[in-house]
Scaffold this active site. Structure first.
Site, PDB file in Angstrom:
ATOM      1  N   GLY A   1       5.986  -2.570   3.495  1.00  0.00           N
ATOM      2  CA  GLY A   1       5.633  -3.100   4.818  1.00  0.00           C
ATOM      3  C   GLY A   1       5.959  -4.583   4.923  1.00  0.00           C
TER       4      GLY A   1
ATOM      5  N   GLY B   1       0.842  -1.205   0.000  1.00  0.00           N
ATOM      6  CA  GLY B   1       0.000   0.000   0.000  1.00  0.00           C
ATOM      7  C   GLY B   1       0.872   1.248   0.000  1.00  0.00           C
TER       8      GLY B   1
ATOM      9  CG  ASP C   1      -1.395  -0.176   8.280  1.00  0.00           C
ATOM     10  OD1 ASP C   1      -2.229   0.724   8.066  1.00  0.00           O
ATOM     11  OD2 ASP C   1      -1.342  -1.217   7.605  1.00  0.00           O
TER      12      ASP C   1
ATOM     13  NE  ARG D   1      17.878  14.711  -5.931  1.00  0.00           N
ATOM     14  CZ  ARG D   1      17.223  15.857  -5.927  1.00  0.00           C
ATOM     15  NH1 ARG D   1      17.225  16.610  -4.845  1.00  0.00           N
ATOM     16  NH2 ARG D   1      16.569  16.247  -7.002  1.00  0.00           N
TER      17      ARG D   1
ATOM     18  CD  GLN E   1      -7.736   6.451   7.610  1.00  0.00           C
ATOM     19  OE1 GLN E   1      -7.346   6.105   8.700  1.00  0.00           O
ATOM     20  NE2 GLN E   1      -8.682   5.806   6.953  1.00  0.00           N
TER      21      GLN E   1
ATOM     22  N   GLY F   1      -9.461  14.228  20.907  1.00  0.00           N
ATOM     23  CA  GLY F   1     -10.295  14.210  22.120  1.00  0.00           C
ATOM     24  C   GLY F   1     -11.572  13.413  21.964  1.00  0.00           C
TER      25      GLY F   1
ATOM     26  NE  ARG G   1     -15.570  16.441  19.595  1.00  0.00           N
ATOM     27  CZ  ARG G   1     -15.832  15.414  20.409  1.00  0.00           C
ATOM     28  NH1 ARG G   1     -17.077  15.040  20.664  1.00  0.00           N
ATOM     29  NH2 ARG G   1     -14.859  14.728  20.952  1.00  0.00           N
TER      30      ARG G   1
END
Ligand code: F6P
Length: 344
Positions: free
Chosen positions: A107, A16, A133, A30, A260, A191, A160
């Site tokens: 990963g 991913g 993750d 580089r 995300q 929060g 929120r």
């Protein structure tokens, strides 16, 4: 030790994508040029090795990418590389192009592939941890995790606003596969009222009790963050279970999903990627030095590793350690306590 000296390296992304992969590609290319290596970019990870989909890299091919999400080399999860035939073709292509070593950003799956490939064909392999993750053992942080957390808190802050305006209860599902790092960190930062992790059993009754107390305390809204690997199911299933007992509450579900994975990498991820890209290529350059002085032990200890960062220092960990089941990276229980304590 009569192996070929490393002169030509392949750089690729696999699995991913994660914000900061481009910054790592730039750094590896580089650093490779700095060490005098020929550098080839492999398109779509192991698929590109099998298809000989190669790009000659120079310092200009990686210009203007440090700030970009995704990856200029593209990425893929290769089923064919799981087969001995696929790996044989990949090796033959590497031989034909005289590529001596691989730097791969990815990963668990990527490193498992690199390990098998080394066992079969002896190709030096250095992994760079790149996944939102943050679930890789052997590094405190993986490339992309910080940016993903920032994307999630941005989304949570917005939710929120609307949750408060309507006195609503929101269940928000975040990624992480079977790890709760994004959920825990972003949950604290925004929060939220409860964080449901794959690492901790979720007691729906306890959750309902907590939400009822919140309602009595006249909290205008409640947000529950659900990590996608939660054993009770995703946000939709959990919201349904809670709603059955909590009918009067206006409940909504948001799945943040692949948002995300995108976006411009944060400063933290760009710096992490730059450090790890350089460290990966240093590792390969050092292999040539160990060969020169006949230091077989140090050569063998570094020929298939992942570079990581622990306590702000570069570390190298044997590839096989990164995906061992018993080496699962643990969440910090202190953070979970803080999250609960502050959600009063
Ligand atoms: O490993 C990164 C990740 O985004 C996980 O959090 C998620 O479970 C998975 O990849 C999603 O994969 P795909 O993009 O193939 O749907």
């Amino acid at each position: 030790m009569n192996k070929r000296k490393i002169r030509h390296i392949a750089v690729m992304c696999s699995g991913g994508d994660a914000p900061g992969m481009n910054a790592a590609v730039r750094a590896a290319v580089r650093a490779g040029i700095y060490h005098g290596f020929q550098v080839t970019g492999v398109v779509r990870g192991y698929e590109g090795l099998i298809n000989a989909d190669f790009i000659q890299m120079d310092s200009r091919t990686v210009g203007d990418i440090i700030q970009r999400g995704g990856t200029m080399l593209k990425t893929a999860r290769s089923e064919r590389f799981r087969t001995p035939e696929g790996r044989k073709t990949a090796f033959e292509n590497m031989q034909a192009y005289e590529i001596d070593a691989i730097v791969a950003i990815g990963g668990n799956g990527t490193f498992t592939g690199g390990n098998v490939f080394y066992e079969e064909y002896g190709i030096p392999f250095v992994g760079i941890p790149g996944t939102i993750d943050n679930d890789l053992f052997g590094t405190d942080f993986t490339i992309g995790y910080d940016t993903a957390c920032n994307t999630v808190i941005d989304a949570l802050d917005k939710i929120r606003d609307t949750a408060d305006a309507h006195d609503r209860l929101f269940f928000i599902e975040v990624m992480g596969r079977d790890a709760g790092f994004i959920a825990l960190n972003a949950g604290i930062a925004a929060g939220v009222e409860a964080i449901l992790l794959p690492e901790e059993p979720t007691d729906i009754e306890v959750l309902i009790e907590r939400l009822s107390k919140n309602a009595k305390k006249k909290k205008p809204s409640s947000m529950v963050i659900v990590a996608e690997g939660n054993t009770n199911g995703g946000a939709i299933e959990i919201a349904k279970k809670v709603n059955e007992k909590f009918k009067h509450y206006d409940t909504k579900v948001t799945i943040i999903g692949h948002l995300q994975r995108g976006g411009s990498p944060s400063c933290f991820d760009r710096v992490l990627a730059s450090r790890l890209g350089v460290a990966a290529v240093d590792t390969l350059a050092n292999l040539n030095k160990y060969q020169d002085i006949g230091d077989t032990d140090t050569y063998n200890a570094n020929v298939k590793v992942m570079v990581g960062v622990e306590k702000d220092a570069i570390v190298r960990i044997p590839l096989a350690e990164t995906f061992k089941k018993e080496n699962r990276k643990l969440i910090n229980p202190e953070l979970l306590e803080i999250a609960q304590l502050l959600a009063l």
